[in-house]
Motif scaffolding. Structure first.
Motif, PDB file in Angstrom:
ATOM      1  N   TRP A 114       0.818  -1.214   0.000  1.00  0.00           N
ATOM      2  CA  TRP A 114       0.000   0.000   0.000  1.00  0.00           C
ATOM      3  C   TRP A 114       0.851   1.263   0.000  1.00  0.00           C
ATOM      4  N   GLU A 115       1.936   1.263   0.763  1.00  0.00           N
ATOM      5  CA  GLU A 115       2.794   2.444   0.824  1.00  0.00           C
ATOM      6  C   GLU A 115       4.071   2.291   0.015  1.00  0.00           C
ATOM      7  N   LYS A 116       4.113   1.263  -0.832  1.00  0.00           N
ATOM      8  CA  LYS A 116       5.245   1.051  -1.753  1.00  0.00           C
ATOM      9  C   LYS A 116       6.557   0.927  -0.989  1.00  0.00           C
ATOM     10  N   GLN A 117       6.505   0.259   0.158  1.00  0.00           N
ATOM     11  CA  GLN A 117       7.681   0.134   1.013  1.00  0.00           C
ATOM     12  C   GLN A 117       8.621  -0.982   0.564  1.00  0.00           C
ATOM     13  N   ASN A 118       8.037  -2.136   0.167  1.00  0.00           N
ATOM     14  CA  ASN A 118       8.872  -3.289  -0.164  1.00  0.00           C
ATOM     15  C   ASN A 118       8.181  -4.120  -1.244  1.00  0.00           C
ATOM     16  N   LEU A 119       8.253  -3.665  -2.479  1.00  0.00           N
ATOM     17  CA  LEU A 119       7.607  -4.390  -3.566  1.00  0.00           C
ATOM     18  C   LEU A 119       8.349  -5.678  -3.904  1.00  0.00           C
ATOM     19  N   TYR A 120       9.601  -5.770  -3.485  1.00  0.00           N
ATOM     20  CA  TYR A 120      10.346  -7.019  -3.665  1.00  0.00           C
ATOM     21  C   TYR A 120       9.647  -8.161  -2.924  1.00  0.00           C
ATOM     22  N   SER A 121       9.204  -7.918  -1.698  1.00  0.00           N
ATOM     23  CA  SER A 121       8.530  -8.967  -0.930  1.00  0.00           C
ATOM     24  C   SER A 121       7.167  -9.311  -1.533  1.00  0.00           C
ATOM     25  N   VAL A 122       6.526  -8.350  -2.205  1.00  0.00           N
ATOM     26  CA  VAL A 122       5.259  -8.618  -2.892  1.00  0.00           C
ATOM     27  C   VAL A 122       5.502  -9.599  -4.031  1.00  0.00           C
ATOM     28  N   VAL A 123       6.572  -9.365  -4.800  1.00  0.00           N
ATOM     29  CA  VAL A 123       6.912 -10.257  -5.916  1.00  0.00           C
ATOM     30  C   VAL A 123       7.281 -11.653  -5.392  1.00  0.00           C
ATOM     31  N   ILE A 124       8.005 -11.715  -4.285  1.00  0.00           N
ATOM     32  CA  ILE A 124       8.370 -13.010  -3.684  1.00  0.00           C
ATOM     33  C   ILE A 124       7.110 -13.785  -3.318  1.00  0.00           C
ATOM     34  N   CYS A 125       6.138 -13.109  -2.728  1.00  0.00           N
ATOM     35  CA  CYS A 125       4.879 -13.752  -2.346  1.00  0.00           C
ATOM     36  C   CYS A 125       4.151 -14.281  -3.579  1.00  0.00           C
ATOM     37  N   LEU A 126       4.099 -13.484  -4.627  1.00  0.00           N
ATOM     38  CA  LEU A 126       3.413 -13.911  -5.847  1.00  0.00           C
ATOM     39  C   LEU A 126       4.154 -15.063  -6.527  1.00  0.00           C
ATOM     40  N   GLN A 127       5.478 -15.052  -6.480  1.00  0.00           N
ATOM     41  CA  GLN A 127       6.258 -16.165  -7.035  1.00  0.00           C
ATOM     42  C   GLN A 127       5.995 -17.442  -6.242  1.00  0.00           C
ATOM     43  N   SER A 128       5.903 -17.319  -4.930  1.00  0.00           N
ATOM     44  CA  SER A 128       5.601 -18.473  -4.091  1.00  0.00           C
ATOM     45  C   SER A 128       4.213 -19.016  -4.406  1.00  0.00           C
ATOM     46  N   LEU A 129       3.260 -18.119  -4.583  1.00  0.00           N
ATOM     47  CA  LEU A 129       1.916 -18.535  -4.975  1.00  0.00           C
ATOM     48  C   LEU A 129       1.954 -19.198  -6.349  1.00  0.00           C
ATOM     49  N   GLY A 130       2.804 -18.684  -7.223  1.00  0.00           N
ATOM     50  CA  GLY A 130       2.962 -19.256  -8.559  1.00  0.00           C
ATOM     51  C   GLY A 130       3.465 -20.684  -8.543  1.00  0.00           C
ATOM     52  N   ARG A 131       4.304 -21.025  -7.573  1.00  0.00           N
ATOM     53  CA  ARG A 131       4.781 -22.416  -7.436  1.00  0.00           C
ATOM     54  C   ARG A 131       3.637 -23.340  -7.021  1.00  0.00           C
ATOM     55  N   LYS A 132       2.699 -22.809  -6.240  1.00  0.00           N
ATOM     56  CA  LYS A 132       1.564 -23.611  -5.768  1.00  0.00           C
ATOM     57  C   LYS A 132       0.501 -23.799  -6.846  1.00  0.00           C
ATOM     58  N   ALA A 133       0.532 -22.983  -7.905  1.00  0.00           N
ATOM     59  CA  ALA A 133      -0.525 -22.979  -8.921  1.00  0.00           C
ATOM     60  C   ALA A 133      -0.704 -24.341  -9.578  1.00  0.00           C
ATOM     61  N   GLY A 134       0.380 -25.065  -9.781  1.00  0.00           N
ATOM     62  CA  GLY A 134       0.279 -26.389 -10.405  1.00  0.00           C
ATOM     63  C   GLY A 134      -0.596 -27.341  -9.617  1.00  0.00           C
ATOM     64  N   ASN A 135      -0.641 -27.186  -8.307  1.00  0.00           N
ATOM     65  CA  ASN A 135      -1.478 -28.036  -7.454  1.00  0.00           C
ATOM     66  C   ASN A 135      -2.968 -27.769  -7.660  1.00  0.00           C
ATOM     67  N   PHE A 136      -3.287 -26.618  -8.275  1.00  0.00           N
ATOM     68  CA  PHE A 136      -4.684 -26.224  -8.476  1.00  0.00           C
ATOM     69  C   PHE A 136      -5.076 -26.257  -9.955  1.00  0.00           C
ATOM     70  N   GLY A 137      -4.235 -26.875 -10.784  1.00  0.00           N
ATOM     71  CA  GLY A 137      -4.536 -26.997 -12.206  1.00  0.00           C
ATOM     72  C   GLY A 137      -4.344 -25.714 -12.987  1.00  0.00           C
ATOM     73  N   LEU A 138      -3.545 -24.796 -12.464  1.00  0.00           N
ATOM     74  CA  LEU A 138      -3.271 -23.525 -13.138  1.00  0.00           C
ATOM     75  C   LEU A 138      -1.819 -23.503 -13.592  1.00  0.00           C
ATOM     76  N   PRO A 139      -1.485 -22.651 -14.573  1.00  0.00           N
ATOM     77  CA  PRO A 139      -0.076 -22.551 -14.982  1.00  0.00           C
ATOM     78  C   PRO A 139       0.763 -22.041 -13.810  1.00  0.00           C
ATOM     79  N   SER A 140       1.957 -22.581 -13.680  1.00  0.00           N
ATOM     80  CA  SER A 140       2.809 -22.179 -12.560  1.00  0.00           C
ATOM     81  C   SER A 140       4.035 -21.440 -13.073  1.00  0.00           C
ATOM     82  N   ILE A 141       4.713 -20.755 -12.170  1.00  0.00           N
ATOM     83  CA  ILE A 141       5.949 -20.050 -12.501  1.00  0.00           C
ATOM     84  C   ILE A 141       6.991 -20.389 -11.453  1.00  0.00           C
ATOM     85  N   GLY A 142       8.236 -20.099 -11.785  1.00  0.00           N
ATOM     86  CA  GLY A 142       9.318 -20.309 -10.836  1.00  0.00           C
ATOM     87  C   GLY A 142       9.743 -21.759 -10.771  1.00  0.00           C
TER      88      GLY A 142
END
Length: 187
Positions: A114-142
């Motif tokens: 929200w305050e643009k303090q640490n967008l690196y950690s936002v990307v890390i979270c989304l990449q982690s979610l991307g690894r889990k995507a294959g378990n839900f039948g969605l395309p995964s990343i990372g």
């Protein structure tokens, strides 16, 4: 929001610069492309900091994303641009990703986005979610999720392992007196 805050100074500025230096435009671009492949948004998938912030700051896209994983993960998505409503969206996203299996240490705090303090950690979270995507039948990343490799040992093997001295205890090979550090103090 972030544009109305006074700039950081001194050690705080150095710490913020260190956090900002971790951000990678290519990984952010890959992450936004992945989000687009699942949700159909955003139109601009440029990985620069300002674009990532503009795309994700209200949390609606993040909530749409987790609802693609599991319908109803976020029951109410606030469309309002009021600060507390947007922060509710971001918080709802964070709660949902923890339930989807993203480790707590790979999530971020609402204020980071929200305050643009640490967008690196936002990307890390989304990449982690991307690894889990294959378990839900969605395309995964990372990198691929690690698989469990459970090992079973017999009682005999466990007892034999207790008699082995680990090198972590140290060694005095080459010196009878052990390891000496520096010169002796002369008196």
């Amino acid at each position: 929001m972030a544009e109305y805050r006074a700039g950081k100074a001194g050690i705080n500025a150095e710490a913020q610069a260190r956090i900002n230096s971790k951000y990678n435009n290519d990984i952010a671009h890959e992450t936004l492309e992945w989000i687009k492949s699942i949700t159909g948004e955003p139109q601009n998938t440029s990985g620069d900091v300002d674009n990532l912030y503009e795309v994700l700051k209200d949390g609606t896209l993040l909530c749409d994303l987790v609802n693609k994983f599991q319908e109803g993960s976020v029951k109410k998505i606030n469309k309002s641009t009021m600060a507390f409503k947007c922060m509710e969206n971001i918080n709802a996203f964070l709660e949902a990703v923890k339930k989807l299996g993203v480790p707590a240490q790979e999530t971020f705090q609402t204020i980071d986005l929200w305050e643009k303090q640490n967008l690196y950690s936002v990307v890390i979270c989304l990449q982690s979610l991307g690894r889990k995507a294959g378990n839900f039948g969605l395309p995964s990343i990372g990198p691929k999720e690690a698989e469990k490799n459970v090992r079973e040992f017999t009682e005999e093997q466990l007892k034999a392992g207790q008699n082995v001295i680990s090198l972590q205890y140290g060694t005095n090979k080459g010196q009878q007196t052990g390891i000496s550090f520096g010169n002796r103090r002369q008196m």
